[in-house]
Design a protein around this motif. Sequence first.
Motif, PDB file in Angstrom:
ATOM      1  N   GLY A  28       0.813  -1.212   0.000  1.00 52.63           N
ATOM      2  CA  GLY A  28       0.000   0.000   0.000  1.00 52.63           C
ATOM      3  C   GLY A  28       0.844   1.258   0.000  1.00 52.63           C
ATOM      4  N   ALA A  29       1.897   1.278   0.823  1.00 54.33           N
ATOM      5  CA  ALA A  29       2.781   2.443   0.886  1.00 54.33           C
ATOM      6  C   ALA A  29       3.468   2.680  -0.455  1.00 54.33           C
ATOM      7  CB  ALA A  29       3.819   2.258   1.996  1.00 54.33           C
ATOM      8  N   ALA A  30       3.863   1.609  -1.111  1.00 53.82           N
ATOM      9  CA  ALA A  30       4.509   1.745  -2.421  1.00 53.82           C
ATOM     10  C   ALA A  30       3.565   2.388  -3.422  1.00 53.82           C
ATOM     11  CB  ALA A  30       4.972   0.377  -2.920  1.00 53.82           C
ATOM     12  N   SER A  31       2.334   1.958  -3.441  1.00 55.47           N
ATOM     13  CA  SER A  31       1.364   2.482  -4.411  1.00 55.47           C
ATOM     14  C   SER A  31       0.924   3.897  -4.090  1.00 55.47           C
ATOM     15  CB  SER A  31       0.131   1.577  -4.455  1.00 55.47           C
ATOM     16  OG  SER A  31       0.480   0.307  -4.954  1.00 55.47           O
ATOM     17  N   LEU A  32       0.798   4.210  -2.803  1.00 58.41           N
ATOM     18  CA  LEU A  32       0.306   5.536  -2.415  1.00 58.41           C
ATOM     19  C   LEU A  32       1.392   6.607  -2.389  1.00 58.41           C
ATOM     20  CD1 LEU A  32      -2.140   4.573   0.479  1.00 58.41           C
ATOM     21  CD2 LEU A  32      -2.751   5.378  -1.818  1.00 58.41           C
ATOM     22  N   PHE A  33       2.605   6.209  -1.978  1.00 62.66           N
ATOM     23  CA  PHE A  33       3.659   7.203  -1.756  1.00 62.66           C
ATOM     24  C   PHE A  33       4.868   7.055  -2.676  1.00 62.66           C
ATOM     25  CE2 PHE A  33       1.710   6.322   2.504  1.00 62.66           C
ATOM     26  CZ  PHE A  33       0.867   7.421   2.496  1.00 62.66           C
ATOM     27  N   GLY A  34       4.890   6.022  -3.519  1.00 57.73           N
ATOM     28  CA  GLY A  34       5.995   5.838  -4.448  1.00 57.73           C
ATOM     29  C   GLY A  34       7.264   5.321  -3.807  1.00 57.73           C
ATOM     30  N   VAL A  35       7.192   4.838  -2.578  1.00 58.75           N
ATOM     31  CA  VAL A  35       8.369   4.298  -1.895  1.00 58.75           C
ATOM     32  C   VAL A  35       8.534   2.818  -2.241  1.00 58.75           C
ATOM     33  CG1 VAL A  35       8.192   5.956  -0.003  1.00 58.75           C
ATOM     34  CG2 VAL A  35       7.043   3.757   0.194  1.00 58.75           C
ATOM     35  N   LEU A  36       9.664   2.254  -1.917  1.00 62.87           N
ATOM     36  CA  LEU A  36       9.927   0.822  -2.089  1.00 62.87           C
ATOM     37  C   LEU A  36       9.682   0.356  -3.532  1.00 62.87           C
ATOM     38  CD1 LEU A  36       8.127  -0.340   1.172  1.00 62.87           C
ATOM     39  CD2 LEU A  36      10.586   0.009   0.863  1.00 62.87           C
ATOM     40  N   GLY A  37      10.003   1.177  -4.485  1.00 60.31           N
ATOM     41  CA  GLY A  37       9.819   0.835  -5.889  1.00 60.31           C
ATOM     42  C   GLY A  37       8.565   1.414  -6.507  1.00 60.31           C
ATOM     43  N   GLY A  38       7.675   1.917  -5.678  1.00 61.03           N
ATOM     44  CA  GLY A  38       6.470   2.550  -6.200  1.00 61.03           C
ATOM     45  C   GLY A  38       5.452   1.590  -6.755  1.00 61.03           C
ATOM     46  N   ALA A  39       4.410   2.145  -7.329  1.00 57.54           N
ATOM     47  CA  ALA A  39       3.333   1.341  -7.903  1.00 57.54           C
ATOM     48  C   ALA A  39       3.857   0.513  -9.065  1.00 57.54           C
ATOM     49  CB  ALA A  39       2.197   2.246  -8.358  1.00 57.54           C
ATOM     50  N   SER A  40       3.621  -0.759  -9.039  1.00 52.61           N
ATOM     51  CA  SER A  40       4.044  -1.698 -10.096  1.00 52.61           C
ATOM     52  C   SER A  40       5.542  -1.658 -10.349  1.00 52.61           C
ATOM     53  CB  SER A  40       3.282  -1.419 -11.395  1.00 52.61           C
ATOM     54  OG  SER A  40       1.891  -1.510 -11.188  1.00 52.61           O
ATOM     55  N   THR A  42       7.441   0.891 -10.749  1.00 52.45           N
ATOM     56  CA  THR A  42       7.847   1.960 -11.658  1.00 52.45           C
ATOM     57  C   THR A  42       8.304   3.211 -10.924  1.00 52.45           C
ATOM     58  OG1 THR A  42       5.599   2.838 -11.777  1.00 52.45           O
ATOM     59  CG2 THR A  42       6.201   1.160 -13.405  1.00 52.45           C
ATOM     60  N   GLY A  43       8.169   3.227  -9.606  1.00 51.97           N
ATOM     61  CA  GLY A  43       8.545   4.403  -8.833  1.00 51.97           C
ATOM     62  C   GLY A  43       7.430   5.422  -8.724  1.00 51.97           C
ATOM     63  N   GLY A  44       6.341   5.205  -9.422  1.00 55.44           N
ATOM     64  CA  GLY A  44       5.226   6.147  -9.401  1.00 55.44           C
ATOM     65  C   GLY A  44       4.207   5.809  -8.334  1.00 55.44           C
ATOM     66  N   THR A  45       3.124   6.542  -8.356  1.00 58.05           N
ATOM     67  CA  THR A  45       2.030   6.321  -7.422  1.00 58.05           C
ATOM     68  C   THR A  45       0.742   6.130  -8.216  1.00 58.05           C
ATOM     69  OG1 THR A  45       1.522   8.677  -7.230  1.00 58.05           O
ATOM     70  CG2 THR A  45       3.106   7.774  -5.651  1.00 58.05           C
ATOM     71  N   VAL A  46      -0.264   5.599  -7.535  1.00 56.69           N
ATOM     72  CA  VAL A  46      -1.571   5.514  -8.179  1.00 56.69           C
ATOM     73  C   VAL A  46      -2.284   6.841  -7.967  1.00 56.69           C
ATOM     74  CG1 VAL A  46      -1.832   3.014  -8.008  1.00 56.69           C
ATOM     75  CG2 VAL A  46      -2.602   4.432  -6.132  1.00 56.69           C
ATOM     76  N   GLU A  47      -3.050   7.246  -8.944  1.00 63.39           N
ATOM     77  CA  GLU A  47      -3.757   8.521  -8.859  1.00 63.39           C
ATOM     78  C   GLU A  47      -4.857   8.424  -7.804  1.00 63.39           C
ATOM     79  OE1 GLU A  47      -6.342  11.396 -11.791  1.00 63.39           O
ATOM     80  OE2 GLU A  47      -4.780  10.127 -12.662  1.00 63.39           O
ATOM     81  N   ALA A  48      -4.948   9.443  -6.962  1.00 65.99           N
ATOM     82  CA  ALA A  48      -5.912   9.450  -5.862  1.00 65.99           C
ATOM     83  C   ALA A  48      -7.330   9.293  -6.379  1.00 65.99           C
ATOM     84  CB  ALA A  48      -5.792  10.740  -5.066  1.00 65.99           C
ATOM     85  N   GLY A  49      -8.069   8.391  -5.743  1.00 66.84           N
ATOM     86  CA  GLY A  49      -9.467   8.189  -6.063  1.00 66.84           C
ATOM     87  C   GLY A  49      -9.758   7.272  -7.229  1.00 66.84           C
ATOM     88  N   THR A  50      -8.734   6.745  -7.899  1.00 64.73           N
ATOM     89  CA  THR A  50      -8.988   5.870  -9.053  1.00 64.73           C
ATOM     90  C   THR A  50      -9.426   4.493  -8.585  1.00 64.73           C
ATOM     91  OG1 THR A  50      -6.656   5.236  -9.160  1.00 64.73           O
ATOM     92  CG2 THR A  50      -7.356   7.058 -10.553  1.00 64.73           C
ATOM     93  N   TRP A  51     -10.364   3.935  -9.336  1.00 64.42           N
ATOM     94  CA  TRP A  51     -10.875   2.604  -9.013  1.00 64.42           C
ATOM     95  C   TRP A  51     -10.184   1.573  -9.890  1.00 64.42           C
ATOM     96  CZ3 TRP A  51     -13.441   0.184  -5.407  1.00 64.42           C
ATOM     97  CH2 TRP A  51     -13.923  -1.096  -5.668  1.00 64.42           C
ATOM     98  N   PRO A  52      -9.757   0.473  -9.376  1.00 67.46           N
ATOM     99  CA  PRO A  52      -9.732   0.039  -7.994  1.00 67.46           C
ATOM    100  C   PRO A  52      -8.389   0.272  -7.311  1.00 67.46           C
ATOM    101  CG  PRO A  52      -9.350  -1.861  -9.381  1.00 67.46           C
ATOM    102  CD  PRO A  52      -9.521  -0.660 -10.293  1.00 67.46           C
ATOM    103  N   GLY A  53      -7.396   0.735  -8.066  1.00 71.18           N
ATOM    104  CA  GLY A  53      -6.026   0.816  -7.569  1.00 71.18           C
ATOM    105  C   GLY A  53      -5.832   1.632  -6.306  1.00 71.18           C
ATOM    106  N   TRP A  54      -6.385   2.831  -6.271  1.00 69.92           N
ATOM    107  CA  TRP A  54      -6.173   3.688  -5.107  1.00 69.92           C
ATOM    108  C   TRP A  54      -6.858   3.108  -3.872  1.00 69.92           C
ATOM    109  CZ3 TRP A  54      -9.187   6.714  -1.818  1.00 69.92           C
ATOM    110  CH2 TRP A  54      -8.471   7.599  -1.004  1.00 69.92           C
ATOM    111  N   TYR A  55      -8.074   2.609  -4.062  1.00 66.86           N
ATOM    112  CA  TYR A  55      -8.805   2.026  -2.936  1.00 66.86           C
ATOM    113  C   TYR A  55      -8.113   0.773  -2.419  1.00 66.86           C
ATOM    114  CZ  TYR A  55     -12.409   5.376  -4.078  1.00 66.86           C
ATOM    115  OH  TYR A  55     -13.077   6.544  -4.301  1.00 66.86           O
ATOM    116  N   ALA A  56      -7.589  -0.030  -3.332  1.00 66.47           N
ATOM    117  CA  ALA A  56      -6.841  -1.218  -2.938  1.00 66.47           C
ATOM    118  C   ALA A  56      -5.603  -0.827  -2.138  1.00 66.47           C
ATOM    119  CB  ALA A  56      -6.449  -2.030  -4.165  1.00 66.47           C
TER     120      ALA A  56
END
Length: 151
Positions: A28-40, A42-56
């Motif tokens: 969750g921290a990786a996807s929300l904050f881009g830490v530990l390699g980030g989302a997938s 890639t170093g990025g984050t998931v866009e706030a409020g997007t379904w289902p990635g942000w909620y997950a």
Amino acid sequence: MSGRLDSAQPYALGLFRIVVGLLFACHGAASLFGVLGGASGTGGTVEAGTWPGWYAAVIQLVGGSLVMLGLGTRAAAIVSSGSMAYAYFKVHQPGALWPMENGGEASAMFCWAFLLLAFTGSGAFGLDRLFSRRSAEQEKAATERQTPVAA
């Protein structure tokens, strides 16, 4: 041997809960904050409020943290298990039948690990036990204060 293993069960379960919760919270921290390699990765984050990635990711961070701490373990584990079942069947399984083929191993393992924790509880080292022990002691003390002394 069985007696020793049985007596160590709450401690093994507590350590299992801590590790599973920590790993889930890291996702969750990786996807929300881009830490530990980030989302997938890639170093990025998931866009706030997007379904289902942000909620997950929010469920992963909050649910994993609660499970790791052993606070509301059963409820957090049920929600986390459900989110991973959704991830497996909606994201991974349409690509192929087996988790090895569709990249859903982590989703399947987290789903079953959290389902186990929902049934077993937090084990040792959990805040649930600390709070339940304190409330039981407070109830006992309150009952003793209210019970009249026989003459």
